[in-house]
Design an enzyme around this catalytic site. Structure first.
Site, PDB file in Angstrom:
ATOM      1  CG  ASP A 646      -1.842   0.908   1.190  1.00  0.00           C
ATOM      2  OD1 ASP A 646      -2.261   1.495   0.238  1.00  0.00           O
ATOM      3  OD2 ASP A 646      -2.109   1.596   2.344  1.00  0.00           O
ATOM      4  CG  ASP A1062      -1.433   1.891   6.517  1.00  0.00           C
ATOM      5  OD1 ASP A1062      -1.960   1.605   5.669  1.00  0.00           O
ATOM      6  OD2 ASP A1062      -1.260   3.239   7.186  1.00  0.00           O
ATOM      7  CG  ASP A1066      -4.369  -2.088   2.879  1.00  0.00           C
ATOM      8  OD1 ASP A1066      -4.987  -1.772   1.851  1.00  0.00           O
ATOM      9  OD2 ASP A1066      -3.321  -1.310   3.247  1.00  0.00           O
TER      10      ASP A1066
END
Length: 1435
Positions: A646, A1062, A1066
């Site tokens: 990410d 994080d 996700d």
């Protein structure tokens, strides 16, 4: 077996003590999760030791003595109305979650080394590809039954929340067969009984017969990995309506089914028949004649808020308690007796008992006694640790508290375990700290900490559910959609703040008035929708208790190798029998000695030693603040070859700094100057001020920031934006009630009848004057100038939360003492152009946006409109589509996107290790490209191509996409092959940097947008999709679901994928990845196998390093244990030539003094600090591993054979006298072979202690070096200077000192030869073998290709459409050249790697998951992404 290594690793010996868990506040913590995972690993190691190769599935215990039934089942047995058949036999029980199956813990690794390096096998690829490609097109859920109209004894069930397919078969017992089974068990002295436990499918087939589900007494549940559980069917009287058990969808009958059940017409379910499998309850539906889950049930009355707020009555509660059981996640603990029986009857201990009986019969009393003591201690230790672990797991998952519920028209306190779906409880109760169930918020608002589920440390706001959301709520989905998640309260999440809402208008008002007076207190209400193991937390606990078997190839191969060793033992058995017959050995002694060979060759301690490396790796990761809750994933970390990241919060800092804002200038029609301070926004020129002040208001109101105890919390980007304004935010104003306000205060302020949730948040500039709600309402519509000028304050009336699909959020704001209301919208610049008035957009909108994104800035666009006629009532009813339309564009908010300090070095490290890196973000594609170049993820000299829809959009199948260079739009890619098109002239690819076209693949990458990715997945040819997946380096504007899909598609083409993120967005990708790493400072996260408390990506390198070290350690331990068995087998085989053997204490010395410490300390070597470009092998049958293993076996056997021959030709040698009454141990051959073998056990440990490039040198493992040196010195003293008591103890014979020196010399020569061959000779031989095999394969492939060319049509491409549906069934072609280049055969070319030019062969691939799961036979290696890379290299 002369093997005394305890069947548990060092991790088994450590005792992890969890703090006592108060049932009032119990919740999953990081320490508990990691301790539980360590305990699970410990039990896994113990179970691995005790697995037999032939045991691939076990059945659940179903007798009254134990089982895996839920707590409710136990209570049902106490019900006088309950009746169920008693099972005549308790088959072999798979351990309740925590006695993990060996194949459950086998690592999901599917790769080989350099030459045979494949990430997944053919069968696994066929299994994974349909799963990946079925998501976008096969929207309909899988059916819960199959062909039950013709075979009503079977049904297929798909567990969506766990992505597992089950086959359920109903059985009815045949009593005479049951009695025969008992008789055979007695006559065979328990052998038949044991076989029934170890092979439950054979047992149930013998004692029962398949029957219709309606008449079944038990069911056999088989998952897609072949694991079997036998569950009893319970029956009890229900007498309630059938729709209170099954949802309307489940009640639908097959159209062509002629059988009509009474319940279909009467609507009543008299008897409820059910069984529990892994804490999931399946209830028999007589209308469909199949078993169905009850976790998906939804009350038809849950269609609007008033219906839900009524709660339920006593009778309804009793009905639902009977159907759903108790609201408690209670992991069942087995008694000591049950665990003892389970352990003693395990194949490992049965084998140990057989061995001990054999050793006693062979007069090895001391050795057998030591093994008995060790085994007893091992059993007791394992029972204690298992019991402790199960107790800890139960304390960790079990949670109860007092809950205030509205039932039968009154509020009352009950235990949370009594909650059922439909109960209404108070979330603002001061005693409630953790949600005890899954619920939807009906009134009030909450801020909750969901870090336990998502890993996101930022608290999340919850708002009341709407009637529309209730109607669309689907509890059968594996993941709650984001639209519903903002109303959903998850079990186990902590309440940070809860505030009440408006007064209820339901029918409970009279009761409330009687209880509290005129006005009831304002409450925050929630309704229970799922309880117990049906909750999200329960699903996570189940996933820990029953993990998916990863089918790690290394363990499959190790079992095959053990089978080979067993064959060797069988050959040795036959040869020994023939030899003993010729020598005239008594029959009893002949059988005992021959069987003894089997106990020597088959090493039962092998699984335990292979897991030692994983135990040490987890401990080292924990010291680095990286916590693992899935030990099976550690080894897989060593095989990662594609790492997805990410961007925001992972590669870049969380807190983005506001660079400034830029508004449109009404005079020029373009953007004005950058305003870098809030003061500049207020003092801007008049042509800009008319936009800068509304933009300031948008920045202060359009966000998710909340105030908690005087501290602002929320999304980091929103926090930075609001802090830039320097305004003040307050919650609880404008009539909003807080949880700390007393009931009397609430009643006194209720005079206007305005609910507390009219305005929850107000903002004002620093020093601004406050006001009260009564004044605001009294002056509504007033235009008094002095009132409005006295203060400036904005109240947020309604908020439309950010939706990833829309990529924007909006708020309805009331500016006090001003008529009407204002609407502010904030979102991605690309989508704002669709909802803004075109005339309000600056002329240089696209140019300015491109400038900022190309330079790596994060850009947010804002817009607004004023609605003078909008009042409070209409504001609550207005739709989002009406709010977010016809807006006036205000300007850009520009954020600086700073990289984390460790990002660039880690990216460079992974790049040097040849690990592909992919950025997967929701940000703008140009911003992502800029950040990628800044951190080194994309080389600055590489060309980057982005897609653009020429016609259509992501939902149109006939859309056309153009791939354009970001720096020069004239340079494009062919839309089919994704190679540079003909318009790219040769001049652009000439020069020293571009010597050949084939190297251009290293000079350009793709930056894919989310809408293009969606279209490619849904409609593009498979070959083009695969090329996009291989060349795509950046995936921008990706939604959470698209991130998940990207990971699955990368896995489908052969990558071993890691994902590092994080946030909550996700979660899906973290779970889908082979290795998911969550960066979270929260206490715990079960969103990913690994959680790192250090908020940077350095943990990725650490996980890969430790994974590689653990994998190499497993190989080293396996080869060492295999060589140990072969060395001892060789020694005993030589001694059997004259009916001799090793002595009692000789066996003890080898097993206890030599093998045990060496096997334990071999795995302590730490990971090498530098990542190698070459990954370690996971294939035990690869040429490199087999060459080393077979070569070392030959070397050790040759040295023993040479010494055996040399000693027999010495002048002082006297042949042993055979005595049929003695063991004939004391002889020259015994002494010299034993002394040499002692050194061989040590030298092979040194040879197999692999150092670089995956582990540090052996010298860094000080305990191993020390213990090895001590053992070498001890063995040398035993050879050179033996004492008399040592002669007597070890049963040595005296040999000359010169010959003893010769033994030392031979041991040194043995070590030197083994080291040289391992380092130089065997790799060379392996390479030669590989070249020879590749040459033979190339010849065969060339012959096949020529034959295909003879019979193929004379067309440029020969394409055969594949059967099935989904994009996986589209036309696929494979370059013929690949077939002859050592690549996978054409049968595996379903990757669709069509090439341009040259002859091609057609190939097809099935797109049905069922056929993939049935794939059997030899599994050939498949790496589709490598085929695509090779194909794109071709001009």
């Amino acid at each position: 077996m002369k093997n005394t290594l305890p069947h548990h690793s060092p991790s088994n010996e450590r005792s992890v003590h969890l703090p006592q868990t108060d049932t009032q506040t119990s919740s999953l913590s990081i320490e508990q999760l990691n301790n539980a995972s360590s305990d699970a690993l410990s039990l896994s190691n113990q179970r691995r030791l005790s697995q037999a190769p032939s045991v691939h599935a076990r059945a659940s215990s179903i007798a009254s003595a134990g089982g895996s039934g839920a707590a409710a089942a136990g209570q049902d047995r106490m019900d006088p109305n309950y009746s169920s058949p008693n099972l005549p036999f308790s088959p072999y029980s798979p351990p309740n979650l925590l006695s993990l199956r060996f194949n459950n813990d086998s690592e999901s690794e599917h790769e080989h080394d350099s030459e045979d390096d494949s990430d997944r096998t053919e069968g696994e690829m066929r299994h994974s590809i349909p799963k990946a490609i079925a998501r976008p097109k096969l929207v309909a859920k899988r059916t819960s039954m199959f062909d039950h109209k013709h075979d009503r004894s079977k049904q297929r069930v798909y567990l969506e929340e766990e992505d597992v397919e089950l086959i359920i078969t109903g059985y009815r017992y045949r009593q005479y067969r049951v009695y025969l089974y008992y008789l055979f068990s007695v006559l065979s002295f328990g052998i038949v009984f044991l076989l029934g436990r170890w092979m439950p499918q054979r047992f149930i087939s013998f004692v029962a017969e398949p029957c219709e589900m309606g008449r079944a007494e038990c069911v056999v549940v088989q998952n897609e990995w072949g694991q079997i559980a036998i569950e009893p069917i319970f029956t009890k009287y229900y007498g309630g309506p059938i729709d209170s058990v099954f949802s309307p969808e489940q009640l639908e009958k097959a159209a062509d089914d002629d059988s009509i059940d009474e319940t279909v017409t009467t609507g009543m379910l008299h008897d409820m028949r059910y069984f529990d499998y892994q804490y999931i309850r399946f209830i028999y539906n007589p209308s469909a004649q199949v078993f169905m889950q009850n976790s998906q049930w939804k009350d038809p009355d849950w269609s609007n808020i008033p219906n839900c707020e009524r709660g339920i009555g006593r009778e309804t509660h009793q009905e639902r308690s009977m159907v759903f059981g108790q609201n408690i996640i209670d992991v069942q603990e087995k008694t000591i007796g049950q665990l003892l029986v389970q352990e003693v009857l395990h194949p490992f201990y049965v084998f140990q008992v057989f061995s001990m009986i054999l050793w006693f019969a062979d007069d090895y009393y001391y050795y057998a006694a030591c093994i008995f003591v060790i085994s007893t201690v091992s059993v007791v230790t394992e029972l204690i640790e298992t019991k402790k672990t199960m107790r800890r797991m139960r304390q960790m998952s079990r949670f109860t508290c007092n809950t205030k519920v509205f039932r039968s028209g009154r509020w009352r306190y009950i235990g949370s375990e009594e909650l059922v779906p439909g109960d209404v409880f108070e979330v603002t109760d001061s005693d409630l700290a953790v949600f005890p169930c899954d619920a939807v918020l009906l009134s009030g608002d909450c801020i909750v900490n969901e870090s336990i589920l998502t890993g996101e440390s930022v608290p999340v706001s919850k708002v009341p559910v709407t009637s529309a959301a209730l109607q669309h709520m689907d509890l059968s989905l594996a993941n709650i959609p984001s639209e519903l998640a903002r109303h959903f309260l998850f079990s186990g999440t902590k309440i940070v703040r809860a505030r009440p809402g408006a007064a209820s208008s339901t029918t409970d008002a009279p009761v409330e008035e009687d209880e509290y007076g005129i006005h009831p207190p304002l409450r925050g209400l929630a309704m229970v929708v799922r309880i117990g193991f049906n909750t999200t937390k329960g699903t996570l606990i189940r996933s820990m208790l029953f993990p998916k078997p990863n089918d790690f190839q290394f363990y499959r191969d190790s079992f095959r190798f053990i089978g080979i060793l067993a064959i060797i033992a069988g050959v040795g058995f036959l040869i020994s029998c023939v030899n003993f017959v010729n020598m005239g050995v008594p029959f009893r002694m002949m059988i005992v000695k021959a069987l003894d060979l089997i106990t020597i060759v088959v090493p039962p301690a092998l699984p335990a030693t292979m897991s030692i490396g994983t135990s040490f790796a987890i401990a080292r990761l924990k010291r680095s603040n990286i916590f693992c809750i899935s030990p099976t994933r550690v080894n897989i970390g060593g095989k990662i070859n594609c790492m997805c990241f990410d961007k925001t919060g992972t590669l870049t800092e969380d807190g983005l700094d506001v660079l400034g804002v830029q508004c449109a200038d009404s005079e020029t029609g373009k953007f004005g100057e950058m305003l870098k301070h809030v003061g500049e926004m207020q003092s801007a020129p008049s042509t800009i001020l008319e936009k800068s002040m509304p933009l300031l208001f948008a920045m202060t109101t359009c966000h998710s920031v909340k105030s908690l105890n005087g501290e602002l919390i929320g999304d980091p980007l929103d926090l930075k934006m609001f802090e830039f304004t320097q305004w003040i935010l307050e919650e609880g104003g404008l009539g909003a009630r807080t949880a700390t306000v007393s009931e009397s205060a609430n009643n006194s302020s209720h005079g206007k009848g305005v609910g507390g949730s009219v305005v929850s948040t107000v903002v004002r500039p620093p020093g601004g004057k406050q006001f009260n709600l009564e004044d605001m309402i009294a002056n509504q519509g007033s235009e008094n100038g002095h009132d409005s000028s006295s203060f400036l304050e904005l109240g947020i009336i309604r908020c439309f939360e950010f939706v990833s699909q829309l990529r924007r959020m909006s708020v309805v704001v009331k500016r006090l003492h001003k008529p009407g209301m204002e609407i502010f919208v904030k979102g991605a610049p690309e989508v704002m152009t669709e909802i803004c008035i075109k005339e309000s957009l600056p002329l240089d909108y696209t140019e300015r946006l491109s400038y900022y994104t190309h330079h790596g800035y994060r850009v947010i666009a804002c817009a607004y409109k004023s609605v003078p006629t909008l009042n409070f009532v209409r504001a609550q009813r207005v739709k989002r589509e009406q709010v977010e339309s016809d807006l006036t564009f205000l300007g850009f908010i520009v954020f600086e996107n700073k990289l984390k300090p460790t990002t660039a070095p880690v990216v460079a490290t992974l790049g040097n290790a040849r690990i592909r890196q992919v950025m997967c973000t929701g940000d703008n594609v140009l911003t992502a490209i800029s950040v990628s170049r800044e951190c080194g993820l994309i080389n600055k000299v590489r060309e980057v191509y982005t897609p653009r829809f020429v016609t259509g959009d992501s939902t149109t199948e006939t859309s056309e996409i153009a791939w354009e260079n970001t720096d020069n739009e004239k340079l494009t890619l062919d839309p089919l092959t994704l190679k540079p098109s003909n318009s790219w002239t040769d001049d652009s690819s000439s020069g020293p940097d571009f010597p050949r076209y084939s190297h251009l693949m290293n000079e350009y990458v793709l930056a894919v947008t989310g809408d293009c990715f969606r279209w490619m997945v849904d409609y593009a040819p498979t070959s083009t999709l695969n090329r996009m997946l291989v060349r795509g380096q950046i995936f921008a504007r990706m939604s959470p679901d698209e991130k998940h899909e990207l990971v699955e598609h990368l896995q489908a083409i052969g990558y071993c994928v890691g994902f590092c993120g994080d946030g909550a967005n996700d979660c899906g990708a973290l779970k889908a990845a082979d290795v998911g790493i969550s960066l979270s400072e929260a206490e715990a996260s079960v969103a990913a196998p690994f959680t790192s408390r250090s908020n940077d990506i350095a943990c990725v390198v650490k996980v890969i390093q430790e994974g590689r070290a653990a994998l190499v350690t497993s190989f080293s331990c396996f080869k060492y244990m295999a060589l140990y068995s072969i060395i001892q087998f060789t020694t005993v085989s030589f001694l059997y030539a004259f009916a001799s053997n090793l002595g009692d204490f000789q066996f003890l010395y080898i097993d206890l003094v030599l093998i045990l410490p060496i096997a334990v300390f071999m795995g302590r070597t730490e990971a090498y600090p530098v990542l190698s470009p070459k990954r370690p092998t996971a294939n035990l049958v690869s040429k490199k591993v087999l060459t080393s293993l077979i070569g070392q076996i030959l070397i050790q056997s040759i040295f023993q054979g040479a010494l055996f021959g040399i000693v027999r030709h010495q002048p002082w040698y006297t042949p042993p006298d055979y005595n049929s009454e003695e063991k004939n141990i004391e002889c020259y051959e015994n002494t010299v072979l034993f002394l040499l073998s002692c050194f061989q056990y040590l030298l092979v440990a040194i040879v197999f202690s692999v150092g670089r490039p995956y582990r540090k040198p052996m010298s860094s493992n000080r305990p191993f070096v020390l213990i090895t040196a001590v053992l070498v010195l001890t063995s040398s003293i035993m050879v050179l200077f033996p004492t008399q008591w040592l002669f007597d103890l070890m049963q040595f014979v005296k040999i000359p000192f010169s010959f003893r020196v010769m033994i030392i010399v031979m041991a040194a020569m043995n070590l030197a030869l083994s080291l040289v061959c391992e380092a130089l000779v065997f790799p060379l031989v392996s390479r030669w073998i590989g070249e020879w095999m590749n040459g033979r394969k190339a010849q065969r492939d060339e012959a096949v290709r020529q034959q295909q060319q003879i019979f193929s049509a004379p067309t440029h491409h020969s394409i055969v459409p594949a059967a099935g549906a989904g994009y996986g069934s589209q036309d696929m072609t494979v370059p013929a050249g690949l077939a002859s280049s050592g690549g996978p055969s054409s049968a595996l070319s379903g990757a669709g790697v069509g090439g341009a030019g040259g002859s091609v062969v057609s190939a097809t691939m099935s797109a049905t998951a069922s056929s993939a799961k049935k794939t059997s036979g030899k599994k050939e290696t498949v790496k589709i992404y490598k085929i695509v890379e090779e194909e794109m290299m071709r001009p």
